[in-house]
Design a protein around this motif. Sequence first.
Motif, PDB file in Angstrom:
ATOM      1  N   MET A  38       4.625  11.681   0.942  1.00  0.00           N
ATOM      2  CA  MET A  38       5.347  11.333  -0.283  1.00  0.00           C
ATOM      3  C   MET A  38       6.674  10.655   0.044  1.00  0.00           C
ATOM      4  O   MET A  38       7.063   9.681  -0.621  1.00  0.00           O
ATOM      5  N   ALA A  39       7.366  11.160   1.063  1.00  0.00           N
ATOM      6  CA  ALA A  39       8.654  10.577   1.444  1.00  0.00           C
ATOM      7  C   ALA A  39       8.487   9.134   1.906  1.00  0.00           C
ATOM      8  O   ALA A  39       9.272   8.250   1.535  1.00  0.00           O
ATOM      9  N   VAL A  40       7.447   8.875   2.711  1.00  0.00           N
ATOM     10  CA  VAL A  40       7.198   7.507   3.179  1.00  0.00           C
ATOM     11  C   VAL A  40       6.875   6.595   1.996  1.00  0.00           C
ATOM     12  O   VAL A  40       7.375   5.463   1.904  1.00  0.00           O
ATOM     13  N   GLY A  41       6.043   7.076   1.074  1.00  0.00           N
ATOM     14  CA  GLY A  41       5.694   6.277  -0.099  1.00  0.00           C
ATOM     15  C   GLY A  41       6.900   5.976  -0.964  1.00  0.00           C
ATOM     16  O   GLY A  41       7.092   4.842  -1.427  1.00  0.00           O
ATOM     17  N   PHE A  71       4.145   5.572  -5.927  1.00  0.00           N
ATOM     18  CA  PHE A  71       3.862   5.808  -7.348  1.00  0.00           C
ATOM     19  C   PHE A  71       3.101   7.119  -7.533  1.00  0.00           C
ATOM     20  O   PHE A  71       3.384   7.890  -8.453  1.00  0.00           O
ATOM     21  N   ALA A  72       2.126   7.357  -6.652  1.00  0.00           N
ATOM     22  CA  ALA A  72       1.358   8.598  -6.747  1.00  0.00           C
ATOM     23  C   ALA A  72       2.250   9.808  -6.471  1.00  0.00           C
ATOM     24  O   ALA A  72       2.127  10.848  -7.139  1.00  0.00           O
ATOM     25  N   ALA A  73       3.170   9.679  -5.499  1.00  0.00           N
ATOM     26  CA  ALA A  73       4.106  10.771  -5.199  1.00  0.00           C
ATOM     27  C   ALA A  73       4.979  11.082  -6.414  1.00  0.00           C
ATOM     28  O   ALA A  73       5.232  12.255  -6.738  1.00  0.00           O
ATOM     29  N   ARG A  74       5.421  10.049  -7.080  1.00  0.00           N
ATOM     30  CA  ARG A  74       6.197  10.225  -8.319  1.00  0.00           C
ATOM     31  C   ARG A  74       5.367  10.983  -9.354  1.00  0.00           C
ATOM     32  O   ARG A  74       5.878  11.862 -10.052  1.00  0.00           O
ATOM     33  N   GLY A  75       4.091  10.667  -9.427  1.00  0.00           N
ATOM     34  CA  GLY A  75       3.213  11.366 -10.356  1.00  0.00           C
ATOM     35  C   GLY A  75       3.086  12.835 -10.025  1.00  0.00           C
ATOM     36  O   GLY A  75       3.078  13.690 -10.927  1.00  0.00           O
ATOM     37  N   VAL A  76       2.991  13.165  -8.737  1.00  0.00           N
ATOM     38  CA  VAL A  76       2.902  14.572  -8.324  1.00  0.00           C
ATOM     39  C   VAL A  76       4.135  15.340  -8.793  1.00  0.00           C
ATOM     40  O   VAL A  76       4.033  16.443  -9.349  1.00  0.00           O
ATOM     41  N   LEU A  77       5.325  14.755  -8.599  1.00  0.00           N
ATOM     42  CA  LEU A  77       6.561  15.441  -8.991  1.00  0.00           C
ATOM     43  C   LEU A  77       6.613  15.658 -10.501  1.00  0.00           C
ATOM     44  O   LEU A  77       6.971  16.750 -10.972  1.00  0.00           O
ATOM     45  N   TYR A  78       6.256  14.644 -11.273  1.00  0.00           N
ATOM     46  CA  TYR A  78       6.309  14.788 -12.729  1.00  0.00           C
ATOM     47  C   TYR A  78       5.253  15.768 -13.231  1.00  0.00           C
ATOM     48  O   TYR A  78       5.492  16.492 -14.208  1.00  0.00           O
ATOM     49  N   ALA A  79       4.098  15.800 -12.588  1.00  0.00           N
ATOM     50  CA  ALA A  79       3.077  16.770 -12.990  1.00  0.00           C
ATOM     51  C   ALA A  79       3.579  18.188 -12.793  1.00  0.00           C
ATOM     52  O   ALA A  79       3.409  19.058 -13.662  1.00  0.00           O
ATOM     53  N   LYS A 133       0.830  -1.210   0.000  1.00  0.00           N
ATOM     54  CA  LYS A 133       0.000   0.000   0.000  1.00  0.00           C
ATOM     55  C   LYS A 133       0.865   1.261   0.000  1.00  0.00           C
ATOM     56  O   LYS A 133       0.556   2.237  -0.693  1.00  0.00           O
ATOM     57  N   LEU A 134       1.938   1.255   0.773  1.00  0.00           N
ATOM     58  CA  LEU A 134       2.817   2.426   0.823  1.00  0.00           C
ATOM     59  C   LEU A 134       3.534   2.627  -0.511  1.00  0.00           C
ATOM     60  O   LEU A 134       3.752   3.772  -0.938  1.00  0.00           O
ATOM     61  N   ALA A 135       3.909   1.534  -1.177  1.00  0.00           N
ATOM     62  CA  ALA A 135       4.543   1.648  -2.492  1.00  0.00           C
ATOM     63  C   ALA A 135       3.584   2.280  -3.501  1.00  0.00           C
ATOM     64  O   ALA A 135       3.999   3.051  -4.368  1.00  0.00           O
ATOM     65  N   LYS A 136       2.302   1.954  -3.375  1.00  0.00           N
ATOM     66  CA  LYS A 136       1.302   2.586  -4.242  1.00  0.00           C
ATOM     67  C   LYS A 136       1.278   4.097  -4.003  1.00  0.00           C
ATOM     68  O   LYS A 136       1.156   4.885  -4.947  1.00  0.00           O
ATOM     69  N   TYR A 186      14.941   6.735  -5.869  1.00  0.00           N
ATOM     70  CA  TYR A 186      13.891   6.952  -4.868  1.00  0.00           C
ATOM     71  C   TYR A 186      14.505   7.319  -3.521  1.00  0.00           C
ATOM     72  O   TYR A 186      13.994   8.207  -2.817  1.00  0.00           O
ATOM     73  N   ALA A 187      15.595   6.643  -3.148  1.00  0.00           N
ATOM     74  CA  ALA A 187      16.245   6.943  -1.865  1.00  0.00           C
ATOM     75  C   ALA A 187      16.783   8.371  -1.854  1.00  0.00           C
ATOM     76  O   ALA A 187      16.702   9.065  -0.837  1.00  0.00           O
ATOM     77  N   ALA A 188      17.327   8.821  -2.993  1.00  0.00           N
ATOM     78  CA  ALA A 188      17.841  10.196  -3.071  1.00  0.00           C
ATOM     79  C   ALA A 188      16.710  11.206  -2.909  1.00  0.00           C
ATOM     80  O   ALA A 188      16.874  12.246  -2.245  1.00  0.00           O
ATOM     81  N   LEU A 189      15.550  10.918  -3.492  1.00  0.00           N
ATOM     82  CA  LEU A 189      14.394  11.810  -3.335  1.00  0.00           C
ATOM     83  C   LEU A 189      13.935  11.853  -1.879  1.00  0.00           C
ATOM     84  O   LEU A 189      13.619  12.919  -1.345  1.00  0.00           O
ATOM     85  N   VAL A 190      13.906  10.688  -1.240  1.00  0.00           N
ATOM     86  CA  VAL A 190      13.513  10.639   0.170  1.00  0.00           C
ATOM     87  C   VAL A 190      14.485  11.459   1.011  1.00  0.00           C
ATOM     88  O   VAL A 190      14.070  12.239   1.887  1.00  0.00           O
ATOM     89  N   TYR A 191      15.778  11.306   0.747  1.00  0.00           N
ATOM     90  CA  TYR A 191      16.776  12.063   1.498  1.00  0.00           C
ATOM     91  C   TYR A 191      16.553  13.569   1.320  1.00  0.00           C
ATOM     92  O   TYR A 191      16.611  14.333   2.295  1.00  0.00           O
ATOM     93  N   SER A 192      16.302  13.999   0.085  1.00  0.00           N
ATOM     94  CA  SER A 192      16.082  15.421  -0.182  1.00  0.00           C
ATOM     95  C   SER A 192      14.863  15.939   0.571  1.00  0.00           C
ATOM     96  O   SER A 192      14.886  17.030   1.154  1.00  0.00           O
TER      97      SER A 192
END
Length: 270
Positions: A79-82, A32-40, A26-29, A114-120
């Motif tokens: 988003m970071a948790v996801g 994916f949505a967090a990735r979509g927010v960034l690309y949007a 569920k968190l991985a899902k 993904y880990a680099a994004l979480v760190y940021s």
Amino acid sequence: MTTAHQAGRRFEGAARRAADHPVLEKLAKVGFAARGVLYAIIGLVALQIAFGGGGEADKSSAIHIVRDSPLGDTLLWVMAVGLAALAIWQVSEAVWGRPEARDRVQAVARAVVYAALVYSMVALLTRNKAASSSDDQSQDATKALFELPGGQFLVGLMALAVIALGVFWIREGWTGKFMRDMHVTEPRTRGVVVKLGKAGYLARGVIALAAGALIGEAALTYDPDKAVGIDGALKALADTPAGPWLLVLVAIGLVLFAAYCFAEARWHRV
């Protein structure tokens, strides 16, 4: 040895059960949505640039835009948790889920991103430390390589690697192979998701080709300032003979890729 082996087997079993846990799925899902927010956000900022506006169209800028929105800190933590869950899942894919070496390498590369994004995100939230732009990161990496023996050659290899990534993404978009882990059964819905993914992967591929070409120019001229990331590559598209309309097309492709990421949150196998 037997005891150590048994302990290792127990640890591996526990790790695999954790990777297969429904909560992680569920968190991985959410990731994916967090990735979509960034690309949007990146796509919308790129559209703004194409029509004469300002701003930086990269993930660092997108993270700051999210934080400046209403409930920004809360949204950024979610988003970071996801994305952290996505990184863990990709590591598990590299270790247990993918038989082919190429797929394992891709899983590790995604986990690193993904880990680099979480760190940021966490650094911004906890220490108010802004992440450097993609252009700055590319220039710093290029400068570091130039300082090594054979640095110019190494920068050239980096350019070829980025170009190869662009070719790979274009191939994925052209062939539709990105759908191999998408469980979309309804034909009409699947057709829409395929179109979204194709547009997105082609747009990402064009950006990578542009970035790779500019890094290659930096290698040839021994000028690290010519190396760019997402933002610089997007702005460079506006200087091509096609003018800002190429940037408009690529920006729209990124927005469509964001929609595909939201579809991944619904249908991607985890």
